[in-house]
Design a protein around this motif. Structure first.
Motif, mmCIF file in Angstrom:
data_model
loop_
_atom_site.group_PDB
_atom_site.id
_atom_site.type_symbol
_atom_site.label_atom_id
_atom_site.label_comp_id
_atom_site.label_asym_id
_atom_site.label_seq_id
_atom_site.Cartn_x
_atom_site.Cartn_y
_atom_site.Cartn_z
ATOM 1 N N THR A 34 0.870 -1.166 0.000
ATOM 2 C CA THR A 34 0.000 0.000 0.000
ATOM 3 C C THR A 34 0.903 1.211 0.000
ATOM 4 N N SER A 35 0.709 2.100 -0.951
ATOM 5 C CA SER A 35 1.493 3.331 -1.012
ATOM 6 C C SER A 35 0.551 4.529 -0.936
ATOM 7 N N ILE A 36 0.972 5.535 -0.193
ATOM 8 C CA ILE A 36 0.177 6.756 -0.018
ATOM 9 C C ILE A 36 1.066 7.956 -0.252
ATOM 10 N N VAL A 37 0.597 8.898 -1.056
ATOM 11 C CA VAL A 37 1.257 10.189 -1.184
ATOM 12 C C VAL A 37 0.223 11.242 -0.791
ATOM 13 N N ALA A 38 0.638 12.190 0.049
ATOM 14 C CA ALA A 38 -0.313 13.168 0.586
ATOM 15 C C ALA A 38 0.368 14.518 0.743
ATOM 16 N N GLN A 39 -0.411 15.570 0.613
ATOM 17 C CA GLN A 39 0.096 16.936 0.727
ATOM 18 C C GLN A 39 -0.639 17.678 1.835
ATOM 19 N N ASP A 40 0.106 18.371 2.710
ATOM 20 C CA ASP A 40 -0.535 19.128 3.776
ATOM 21 C C ASP A 40 -0.962 20.512 3.274
ATOM 22 N N THR A 41 -1.536 21.299 4.145
ATOM 23 C CA THR A 41 -2.062 22.600 3.739
ATOM 24 C C THR A 41 -0.972 23.610 3.436
ATOM 25 N N SER A 42 0.274 23.296 3.816
ATOM 26 C CA SER A 42 1.394 24.191 3.513
ATOM 27 C C SER A 42 2.131 23.791 2.230
ATOM 28 N N GLY A 43 1.667 22.737 1.579
ATOM 29 C CA GLY A 43 2.295 22.308 0.340
ATOM 30 C C GLY A 43 3.397 21.294 0.510
ATOM 31 N N HIS A 44 3.599 20.787 1.736
ATOM 32 C CA HIS A 44 4.607 19.756 1.958
ATOM 33 C C HIS A 44 4.038 18.399 1.547
ATOM 34 N N VAL A 45 4.844 17.614 0.844
ATOM 35 C CA VAL A 45 4.407 16.318 0.327
ATOM 36 C C VAL A 45 5.036 15.199 1.150
ATOM 37 N N TYR A 46 4.202 14.252 1.562
ATOM 38 C CA TYR A 46 4.646 13.109 2.354
ATOM 39 C C TYR A 46 4.319 11.823 1.606
ATOM 40 N N HIS A 47 5.157 10.833 1.832
ATOM 41 C CA HIS A 47 5.028 9.580 1.092
ATOM 42 C C HIS A 47 5.246 8.434 2.080
ATOM 43 N N THR A 81 7.242 -0.785 7.254
ATOM 44 C CA THR A 81 6.554 0.465 6.935
ATOM 45 C C THR A 81 7.601 1.562 6.785
ATOM 46 N N THR A 82 7.472 2.340 5.734
ATOM 47 C CA THR A 82 8.381 3.463 5.499
ATOM 48 C C THR A 82 7.585 4.748 5.374
ATOM 49 N N THR A 83 8.082 5.815 6.014
ATOM 50 C CA THR A 83 7.558 7.159 5.799
ATOM 51 C C THR A 83 8.718 8.048 5.398
ATOM 52 N N MET A 84 8.452 8.984 4.486
ATOM 53 C CA MET A 84 9.536 9.810 3.956
ATOM 54 C C MET A 84 8.972 11.068 3.319
ATOM 55 N N SER A 85 9.850 12.033 3.119
ATOM 56 C CA SER A 85 9.509 13.267 2.422
ATOM 57 C C SER A 85 10.797 13.788 1.808
#
Length: 297
Positions: A113-126, A270-274
């Motif tokens: 399962t892969s997720i890419v998401a962007q916060d309200t400040s424009g930072h992208v997390y993966h 599980t990996t989290t990164m930006s």
């Protein structure tokens, strides 16, 4: 319910542990650059684990079919991977065919399962969960730092004996997880790329201006419903909506990835990164995977 699960998911990983770190110098010849694996793993244990993966994954006829590949490795596998495979066989004391088969075995039955998401400040997390039906891979998971001229060129998480990367990050450039999920460093730089043999078959980018601030991809084309037995996509979507764009960050993304069945009994790590915050790259091994009872403790 999902808000409660997100809070409780922090408890799920009390038994998690970090994989060992191996530094690989890209300045070294391909045939010797993987020697640092031997500082982390016992060769006998590596060979035993590799044999378990191969025997339970790869049909016997594949061994015979690989004969021409072994004879003319450079013809079938491009540089520098051919040299790395030769070196891996030497380091393991294994046959060349076994290392080739091991690399194929890793390709055959992985899920994620892969997720890419962007916060309200424009930072992208993966973030990603890698699922694999072999418990032994938890003992083979490694974090790899690839160095060029003494500097970090990229890093990733993989399995000992595999010459590629399932999960990786090029600092301040992009992040990627297996099955071609990509994230960048600026707002909007997140996309799911579905490929066929000819190239990209579908491009599914973030569209935060229209409320599509995240994308979830499992092992099925996102425009089609998943099999009735697979609820990962639906649960991940609900968990992300419960989190909200204003609250998404590395930690809350990890919590989403910890909710069952997004994290399940086959989840190895599980990996989290930006890419914009490369020091935050984190992979943890889940020694027992995740189960529904864990989520409702």
């Amino acid at each position: 319910m999902f808000s409660a699960l997100l809070l409780l998911s922090l408890v799920l990983c009390t038994s998690c542990f970090y994989p060992p770190v191996v530094n690989i110098s890209l300045d070294d010849p391909p045939e010797v650059r993987w020697a640092p694996l031997l500082k982390v793993f016992d060769v006998t244990d590596l060979n035993k684990a590799a044999a378990e993966v191969i025997d339970s994954t790869v049909p016997k006829w594949v061994h015979h079919a690989l004969a021409p590949v072994v004879v003319a490795l450079d013809k079938y596998i491009p540089s520098p991977y051919a040299g790395e495979i030769r070196g891996m066989a030497s380091h393991f004391g294994a046959t060349l065919s076994d290392i080739i088969i091991l690399n194929f075995a890793y390709e055959i039955s992985a899920f994620c399962t892969s997720i890419v998401a962007q916060d309200t400040s424009g930072h992208v997390y993966h973030g990603r969960n890698l699922d694999y039906p072999h418990d032994v891979l938890r003992n083979l998971t490694i974090n790899i730092i690839f160095l060029k001229n003494g500097e970090v060129a990229y890093r990733g998480t993989s399995f000992a004996g595999y010459v590629g990367l399932w999960t990786g990050q090029s600092p301040n450039k992009f992040t990627v997880s297996g099955d071609q999920r990509v994230a960048g460093v600026r707002g909007g730089e997140g996309v799911v790329i579905t490929r066929d043999r000819q190239g990209p078959a579908d491009i599914w980018p973030l569209d935060p201006l229209n409320g599509r601030w995240y994308r979830v991809e499992t092992n099925f084309d996102h425009w089609l419903p998943p099999p009735s037995r697979d609820h990962r996509r639906d649960i991940a979507n609900k968990a992300l909506n419960a989190t909200g764009q204003e609250n998404i960050n590395i930690d809350t993304l990890f919590q989403v990835l910890s909710v069952y069945p997004v994290c399940n009994g086959m989840t190895v790590y599980t990996t989290t990164m930006s890419a914009a915050f490369p020091d935050n790259y984190t992979s943890v091994i889940r020694p027992q995977g995740c189960h529904w009872t864990d989520s409702i403790v």
